[in-house]
Design a protein around this motif. Structure first.
Motif, PDB file in Angstrom:
ATOM      1  N   ASP A 797      42.007  18.501 -31.318  1.00 26.27           N
ATOM      2  CA  ASP A 797      40.573  18.778 -31.398  1.00 26.27           C
ATOM      3  C   ASP A 797      39.726  17.594 -30.926  1.00 26.27           C
ATOM      4  OD1 ASP A 797      38.424  20.444 -31.850  1.00 26.27           O
ATOM      5  OD2 ASP A 797      38.116  19.745 -33.901  1.00 26.27           O
ATOM      6  N   VAL A 798      40.138  16.975 -29.826  1.00 26.08           N
ATOM      7  CA  VAL A 798      39.341  15.933 -29.181  1.00 26.08           C
ATOM      8  C   VAL A 798      38.885  16.475 -27.835  1.00 26.08           C
ATOM      9  CG1 VAL A 798      39.322  13.600 -28.220  1.00 26.08           C
ATOM     10  CG2 VAL A 798      40.573  14.070 -30.319  1.00 26.08           C
ATOM     11  N   ARG A 799      37.604  16.737 -27.694  1.00 21.93           N
ATOM     12  CA  ARG A 799      37.076  17.305 -26.455  1.00 21.93           C
ATOM     13  C   ARG A 799      37.029  16.260 -25.351  1.00 21.93           C
ATOM     14  NH1 ARG A 799      32.301  21.623 -27.813  1.00 21.93           N
ATOM     15  NH2 ARG A 799      33.456  22.835 -29.347  1.00 21.93           N
ATOM     16  N   TYR A 800      37.181  16.744 -24.117  1.00 19.69           N
ATOM     17  CA  TYR A 800      37.098  15.816 -22.986  1.00 19.69           C
ATOM     18  C   TYR A 800      35.637  15.632 -22.591  1.00 19.69           C
ATOM     19  CZ  TYR A 800      38.086  13.231 -18.805  1.00 19.69           C
ATOM     20  OH  TYR A 800      38.132  12.226 -17.869  1.00 19.69           O
ATOM     21  N   THR A 801      35.069  14.510 -23.025  1.00 20.36           N
ATOM     22  CA  THR A 801      33.646  14.238 -22.794  1.00 20.36           C
ATOM     23  C   THR A 801      33.414  12.977 -21.976  1.00 20.36           C
ATOM     24  OG1 THR A 801      33.527  13.021 -24.889  1.00 20.36           O
ATOM     25  CG2 THR A 801      32.981  15.374 -24.958  1.00 20.36           C
ATOM     26  N   LEU A 802      34.483  12.353 -21.479  1.00 21.79           N
ATOM     27  CA  LEU A 802      34.349  11.025 -20.878  1.00 21.79           C
ATOM     28  C   LEU A 802      33.496  11.008 -19.627  1.00 21.79           C
ATOM     29  CD1 LEU A 802      37.972   9.690 -21.387  1.00 21.79           C
ATOM     30  CD2 LEU A 802      35.930   9.219 -22.736  1.00 21.79           C
ATOM     31  N   LEU A 803      33.349  12.139 -18.955  1.00 22.09           N
ATOM     32  CA  LEU A 803      32.524  12.178 -17.745  1.00 22.09           C
ATOM     33  C   LEU A 803      31.214  12.924 -17.973  1.00 22.09           C
ATOM     34  CD1 LEU A 803      35.257  12.528 -15.005  1.00 22.09           C
ATOM     35  CD2 LEU A 803      33.811  10.559 -15.487  1.00 22.09           C
ATOM     36  N   GLN A 804      30.843  13.119 -19.243  1.00 24.95           N
ATOM     37  CA  GLN A 804      29.471  13.541 -19.517  1.00 24.95           C
ATOM     38  C   GLN A 804      28.569  12.351 -19.221  1.00 24.95           C
ATOM     39  OE1 GLN A 804      30.356  16.608 -23.201  1.00 24.95           O
ATOM     40  NE2 GLN A 804      28.378  15.581 -23.098  1.00 24.95           N
ATOM     41  N   PRO A 805      27.543  12.536 -18.404  1.00 23.21           N
ATOM     42  CA  PRO A 805      26.810  11.377 -17.883  1.00 23.21           C
ATOM     43  C   PRO A 805      26.094  10.519 -18.921  1.00 23.21           C
ATOM     44  CG  PRO A 805      26.438  13.301 -16.500  1.00 23.21           C
ATOM     45  CD  PRO A 805      27.158  13.789 -17.722  1.00 23.21           C
ATOM     46  N   TYR A 806      25.625  11.104 -20.016  1.00 20.76           N
ATOM     47  CA  TYR A 806      24.717  10.360 -20.887  1.00 20.76           C
ATOM     48  C   TYR A 806      25.287  10.196 -22.289  1.00 20.76           C
ATOM     49  CZ  TYR A 806      21.818  11.634 -16.964  1.00 20.76           C
ATOM     50  OH  TYR A 806      21.349  11.803 -15.688  1.00 20.76           O
ATOM     51  N   SER A 807      24.780   9.191 -22.988  1.00 16.72           N
ATOM     52  CA  SER A 807      25.288   8.879 -24.315  1.00 16.72           C
ATOM     53  C   SER A 807      24.225   8.149 -25.121  1.00 16.72           C
ATOM     54  CB  SER A 807      26.544   7.999 -24.208  1.00 16.72           C
ATOM     55  OG  SER A 807      26.982   7.585 -25.479  1.00 16.72           O
TER      56      SER A 807
END
Length: 822
Positions: A797-807
């Protein structure tokens, strides 16, 4: 673009333009002894008329008698006399200039500092410019006293001081300390065919006494903060304070863990995985008998506050404490983990080696059809290969040359190959793991290998889990030293140096690339001082140990800039094929490959932005060819910045708009999205270290031995004894927590300082780029909510978010900063 002849407008037609300058001076808290004298001399020189001069430059080029020239405005002198407050803040001064509407619109200005103290020039705003209105220049640069100014290229010699603003090249000759002892010496990386390497920024410290080729090191951590970096490349005050704060926290955490271990029956060992989880569940706890004794020395509240993280939510181990052990998660992270850039299509069976046969003998794989055929869902091996269903994570050739030396230390590793099968649901199934050692009688005699296959019961199941752990150790080291450090941090630094040495700040490519170089030289310098050096954190926490940087040099021999363009990389690894009917002309062979799916959208958004920008300034290929600054920049980058690769035939020639666009896109991709993909997920995936151990301390036990029986009886105990010990594990967790954290002043892809150019079309193109990134972020979130895409979330249950542009600030596991800034 380039130096242009100038002319001036007649004195009798000038008008006054008023404006304001925003700057920061050095305040009392950061003054040095020399600054006090300089401040006094500044006051005296102002009385004598020595001050700061400004001169506007026209943006318009004019032709006269076949010569191109630009207009220069009239010199104006100003006194900036306000005393800087104790707390750093902006100071505003009124300024005025002489100008004439016939001169066109001001496009730049020159400033000369005749004071003795430097100041940080932030902006210049002009009001009521004839024929235009307001103009705003963003500067963000230190302006040094004219007598201290050294040209950006420097002299190539001498020790650089912190007030210098010199960009120059050096080898990686500052990692070892031979004056300490022989074991502390490290080879010079760069300048030889044996140890090629990208160049770093020169500091010019004197050589060591023992080895004139090795540069002396700064002696302590805090002295290391004084390592030379050009002033404009240094961390800002806000980022530096945060960086030091979390760095101090990491140091205290390790000290606390060592103290805590004194009261543990098994010093420097975790007794169980429950002990590991206690790190995240309220901090480290002392035994009851010790608690009262040491209450005044080390309160429990401090221990809790200094736990490796106050948040491991959304990380491996946060919910299902055993899901990380599954074969599905083991394979999924090759597509959607912290190192998704190594897996490739298997095109021949058995796998072969490219190592020199004379040096290393037969290194081809010993995996046989009988090892895998029963797990191919009814296919024959030839059928599986033909239908693109077999894949490999191959850490054999990159590690084998170092296995013998590494295994002569307390660390014990294998060179590994892992074969996987693509199932109809889009997930990968591990088929076999090959563990290889060099022949005991000599490297030239080839490899001694054993193959392990999945099992569900008994000792075979436990041994299979142990084999996966050896693969995880290798992948952790290759990730940290190659995918992360070498292929982003190290290879980008020469671009930072060459850009500042050869492209003027007004050059369009300098403006394009500048945001993508922010803080890179600073973070790399910090890395050389405390992470990558002899006895540094990387050597202590990652399996190659003293051979870490040397091994990265071995891999750099095969580095090719153009291969790091994402579409090229995917095709070269066999993860995609060219297909004119597919989006962007590529078809992924694993449709649910989160890194590639998200990455391609980011890549082509960057490329479209770069194309829109470059074609505004370069209307045709001839303009690229005739740009002498661009030519000098590229020539120096190849011949000096990556000088050990200067004779490689693959370097593109900047003779067309197409090549310029592709090259700039690749640079921006590597510095922003690629680095984000391999950096900011470290805590999510490796913060729970059993999922990604970094060191192995024992070899695989042999059947019919006491150690083999122990594997069957208590796998957890064997794993904890074999993999990373407690102290290195806690050091590693503290390090990746620091590296995975976004600072409060982070600048993300699609953002930069306002008014960075006055050209309307590039501003509109950049706005379009920002909107596209927001759309991509929404599409990524939508894909992550699609349960049919099993590789995007997985059993942990770890979503792949590493290339979501903003944080936001902190440990978020997402966000693409503009640059390699941490």
């Amino acid at each position: 673009m380039g130096n242009q002849p100038t002319t001036r407008i007649a004195e009798d037609r000038k008008k006054t333009i008023k404006g304001r300058v925003v700057l920061e001076k050095k305040n009392f808290l950061v003054f040095e002894v020399t600054d006090l004298g300089a401040s006094f001399l500044d006051r005296v020189h102002e009385l004598l008329g020595k001050n700061i001069s400004f001169q506007l430059i026209s943006a318009d080029h004019h032709e006269s008698s076949g010569t191109s020239f630009v207009h220069l405005g009239f010199l104006r002198y100003h006194w900036f006399t306000k005393i800087a407050p104790l707390k750093i803040k902006e100071l505003t001064y009124e300024v005025s200039f002489d100008w004439n509407e016939e001169m066109g619109i001001p496009g730049a200005f020159m400033v000369k500092n005749n004071h003795h103290s430097e100041f940080y020039l932030k902006t210049l705003t002009l009001e009521d410019v004839p024929g235009h209105g307001q103009l705003h220049f963003v500067c963000n640069s230190w302006v040094y006293p004219s007598k201290q100014l050294v040209i950006l290229r420097g002299t190539g010699s001498g020790m650089l001081q912190k007030w210098d603003r010199v960009y120059d090249y050096a080898f990686y000759n500052d990692l070892g300390n031979p004056d300490d002892n022989v074991e502390s010496a490290r080879p010079v990386l760069g300048g030889s065919s044996e140890y090629p390497y990208p160049r770093r920024g020169r500091t010019g410290r004197p050589p060591t006494k023992s080895d004139p080729k090795t540069e002396s090191r700064l002696p302590t951590f805090f002295k290391g903060l004084e390592i030379y970096v050009p002033k404009d490349e240094q961390f800002g005050a806000l980022k530096l304070s945060g960086f030091l704060g979390y760095g101090l926290k990491s140091a205290v955490q390790f000290s606390v863990s060592k103290f805590w271990a004194q009261f543990d029956g098994t010093r420097d060992e975790f007794d169980s995985f429950e002990d590991v989880l206690k790190i995240y569940d309220g901090g480290l706890k002392l035994p009851d008998g010790v608690r009262e004794k040491y209450r005044n020395i080390l309160p429990l509240e401090m221990l809790k506050a200094l736990a490796p993280s106050d948040d491991i939510s959304n990380g491996i181990g946060s919910d299902d404490k055993s899901a990380w052990r599954s074969d599905e998660e083991f394979a999924r992270e090759m597509l959607a983990g912290v190192n998704p850039v190594c897996i490739r299509l298997l095109e021949e069976f058995p796998p072969t080696s490219n190592l020199d046969l004379e040096l290393y003998g037969n290194q081809n794989s010993s995996i046989k059809p009988s090892h895998i055929e029963q797990n191919l869902n009814g296919l024959q091996i030839k059928e599986a290969i033909k239908s693109n269903r077999l894949f490999i994570l191959d850490h054999h050739d990159s590690l084998m040359p170092y296995v013998r030396r590494i295994n002569a230390t307390p660390t014990k590793i294998y060179a590994t190959r892992t074969l996987l099968f693509l199932q109809k649901d889009g997930t990968l199934k591990p088929l076999a793991i090959e563990l290889s050692l060099p022949h005991p009688d000599g490297d030239q005699l080839g490899a001694i290998s054993k193959v392990y296959t999945p099992a569900k019961h008994g000792a075979e199941e436990s041994v299979w889990h142990l084999a996966k752990a050896y693969v995880a150790v290798n992948d952790s080291g290759v990730h940290q030293l190659i995918s992360h450090w070498l292929n982003t941090h190290a290879v980008i630094e020469p671009f930072v140096i060459a850009t500042n040495r050869q492209l003027s700040v007004l050059h369009p490519i300098h403006k394009l690339l500048k945001p993508h170089f922010r803080d890179t030289m600073s973070v790399n310098a910090f890395g050389r001082q405390v992470l990558l050096n002899d006895g540094g954190l990387v050597e202590k926490t990652v399996f190659p140990g003293r051979y870490a940087m040397e091994m990265s040099s071995f891999i750099y021999k095969n580095w090719v800039l153009t291969d790091h363009a994402l579409p090229v990389d995917l095709v070269k690894r066999g993860m995609a094929i060219e297909d004119s009917n597919s989006p962007h002309g590529l078809r992924l062979l694993i449709e649910d490959y989160p890194y590639a799916v998200d990455g391609l959208e980011i890549w082509f958004a960057i490329k479209t932005w770069v194309e829109d920008y470059c074609t505004f300034y370069y209307k045709n290929d001839e303009m690229v060819l005739k740009d002498l600054e661009l030519e000098s920049w590229w020539k120096e980058l190849i011949e000096q910045g990556h000088g050990d690769k200067k004779h490689e035939p693959w370097w593109p020639t900047l003779d067309s708009c197409h090549n310029l666009i592709d090259t700039c896109t690749t640079i921006i991709w590597v510095a922003s999205a690629l680095h984000a993909a391999v950096n900011f997920g470290q805590y999510s995936y490796a913060g729970y270290f059993p999922n990604r151990p970094t060191i192995s301390r024992r070899l695989m036990p042999e059947p019919h031995t006491k150690e083999y029986d122990e594997v069957e009886e208590n796998l957890d105990n064997v794993l904890l004894k074999t993999m990373t010990a407690q102290h290195p594990a806690l050091m590693g967790i503290s390090l990746i927590e620091l590296l995975s954290r976004h600072p409060s002043d982070e600048v993300y892809l699609g953002h930069r300082e306002p008014n960075w150019t006055m050209d309307l079309e590039p501003l509109k193109a950049f706005e379009k780029f920002g909107k596209e990134l927001k759309d991509i972020e929404e599409r990524i979130e939508k894909r992550n909510g699609d349960k049919s895409r099993r590789n995007r979330v997985g059993v942990v249950d770890v979503r792949y978010t590493l290339l979501q542009p903003y944080s936001q600030e902190g440990l978020t596991g997402k966000g693409i900063p503009n640059s390699v800034s941490i």
